[in-house]
Design an enzyme around this catalytic site. Structure first.
Site, PDB file in Angstrom:
ATOM      1  CG  ASN A   1     -14.684 -11.632  33.117  1.00 13.64           C
ATOM      2  OD1 ASN A   1     -14.700 -10.452  33.449  1.00 13.64           O
ATOM      3  ND2 ASN A   1     -15.224 -12.063  31.993  1.00 13.64           N
TER       4      ASN A   1
ATOM      5  CG  ASP B   1     -20.118  -1.248  28.690  1.00 11.40           C
ATOM      6  OD1 ASP B   1     -20.919  -0.432  29.167  1.00 11.40           O
ATOM      7  OD2 ASP B   1     -19.408  -1.978  29.389  1.00 11.40           O
TER       8      ASP B   1
ATOM      9  CG  HIS C   1     -15.775  -7.577  31.985  1.00  9.67           C
ATOM     10  ND1 HIS C   1     -16.890  -8.315  31.650  1.00  9.67           N
ATOM     11  CD2 HIS C   1     -16.221  -6.683  32.895  1.00  9.67           C
ATOM     12  CE1 HIS C   1     -17.927  -7.887  32.315  1.00  9.67           C
ATOM     13  NE2 HIS C   1     -17.564  -6.893  33.086  1.00  9.67           N
TER      14      HIS C   1
ATOM     15  CD  GLU D   1     -16.274 -10.226  28.578  1.00 15.37           C
ATOM     16  OE1 GLU D   1     -15.614 -10.238  29.639  1.00 15.37           O
ATOM     17  OE2 GLU D   1     -17.511 -10.228  28.570  1.00 15.37           O
TER      18      GLU D   1
HETATM   19  C1  F6R Z   1     -20.845  -1.686  32.669  1.00 13.19           C
HETATM   20  C2  F6R Z   1     -19.502  -2.232  32.464  1.00 13.19           C
HETATM   21  C3  F6R Z   1     -19.067  -3.481  33.155  1.00 13.19           C
HETATM   22  C4  F6R Z   1     -19.181  -3.360  34.684  1.00 13.19           C
HETATM   23  C5  F6R Z   1     -18.653  -4.606  35.380  1.00 13.19           C
HETATM   24  C6  F6R Z   1     -18.920  -4.562  36.882  1.00 13.19           C
HETATM   25  O1  F6R Z   1     -21.026  -0.519  31.905  1.00 13.19           O
HETATM   26  O2  F6R Z   1     -18.746  -1.682  31.727  1.00 13.19           O
HETATM   27  O3  F6R Z   1     -17.745  -3.769  32.776  1.00 13.19           O
HETATM   28  O4  F6R Z   1     -18.453  -2.248  35.102  1.00 13.19           O
HETATM   29  O5  F6R Z   1     -19.237  -5.750  34.861  1.00 13.19           O
HETATM   30  O6  F6R Z   1     -20.310  -4.535  37.097  1.00 13.19           O
HETATM   31  P1  F6R Z   1     -20.927  -4.267  38.537  1.00 13.19           P
HETATM   32  O7  F6R Z   1     -20.557  -2.874  38.902  1.00 13.19           O
HETATM   33  O8  F6R Z   1     -22.421  -4.422  38.368  1.00 13.19           O
HETATM   34  O9  F6R Z   1     -20.315  -5.259  39.454  1.00 13.19           O
END
Ligand code: F6R
Length: 240
Positions: A136, A67, A138, A143
């Site tokens: 959340n 992403d 995701h 989302e």
């Molecule tokens: C980032 C991504 C996001 C994160 C998620 C958790 O490339 O795909 O979905 O994996 O938001 O983020 P952290 O690890 O910072 O808690």
């Protein structure tokens, strides 16, 4: 789905790094899709150390981006592009032709998604997808409520993602949309590793394991994947 609980962040990262190494050992031409963020950071540092120390050849490994934040240039340290280069591609000296990331500044974002879908098809799919869990639920930028049959697409970011996402940036930044691989890529990946650590993730890990399987909490979909492992530490597991 298997669940692998570890005593602390270091142990789970060691485990995750070794899991990635076993994929590389089984298939030196594997295609990897690696999330960014706080959760997998130590995994990547350990992985890089091990690859260098064990002199593992990665010249035929392809990396596809999971992403990216729309509108954020890759020179911004908060971008996914910057993170992956800094923590994986530069230390491992990965050939640029084997790195395939979203261009979040493209004038034609739909075309970016189309190109990514075609590329993944050309690479014959993703061998290993490593994802974190948003607070959340995701996965990537899929989302809550997003379609389950999506491939790469433009995502309207959830308000919580926008709020939490600020942590990656030193400046206040306007986040609104993301480019992301879709849940159809998640299902199709031959192996999925989902990681979460720390008290902050305890609630969403509980939902991941206990809520009805639905895109309302995208992380619950891991329970439908044929070859998936949820890797968490004790704090995230809620165990005393
Ligand atoms: C980032 C991504 C996001 C994160 C998620 C958790 O490339 O795909 O979905 O994996 O938001 O983020 P952290 O690890 O910072 O808690």
């Amino acid at each position: 789905m298997n669940c692998s609980v570890h005593s602390d962040y270091h142990q789970m990262s060691e485990f995750a790094a070794n899991e990635i190494l076993s994929v590389l050992a089984a298939n030196p031409k594997a295609t990897l899709c690696l999330a960014t963020g706080d959760t997998p950071l130590l995994t990547y540092q350990l992985l890089v150390e091990k690859i260098i120390r064990q002199k593992i050849k990665i010249s035929q490994i392809h990396f596809v981006g999971l992403d990216e934040w729309v509108g954020v240039p890759h020179t911004n340290p908060g971008s996914c592009h910057y993170f992956l280069h800094k923590n994986i591609f530069t230390p491992l000296n990965v050939n640029l032709k084997n790195i395939h990331l979203f261009d979040a500044l493209s004038a034609n974002l739909a075309d970016e998604c189309k190109k990514m879908n075609e590329l993944i098809d050309r690479l014959q799919g993703i061998d290993l997808m490593l994802v974190g869990i948003g607070r959340n639920g995701h996965i990537g930028f899929n989302e809550p409520g997003d379609a389950e049959n999506n491939f790469a697409h433009i995502s309207q970011l959830d308000p919580l993602t926008i709020e939490v996402g600020q942590k990656y940036f030193t400046e206040t930044i306007h986040l609104q949309k993301g480019l992301t691989l879709g849940l159809a890529h998640f299902y199709a990946a031959r192996k999925v590793m989902m990681m979460a650590n720390g008290i902050k993730k305890k609630e969403i890990v509980k939902k991941t394991l206990e809520y009805p399987i639905s895109t309302q909490v995208p992380a619950t979909l891991i329970r439908k994947h044929q070859n998936a492992i949820l890797i968490i530490d004790k704090d995230a597991s809620g165990q005393e």
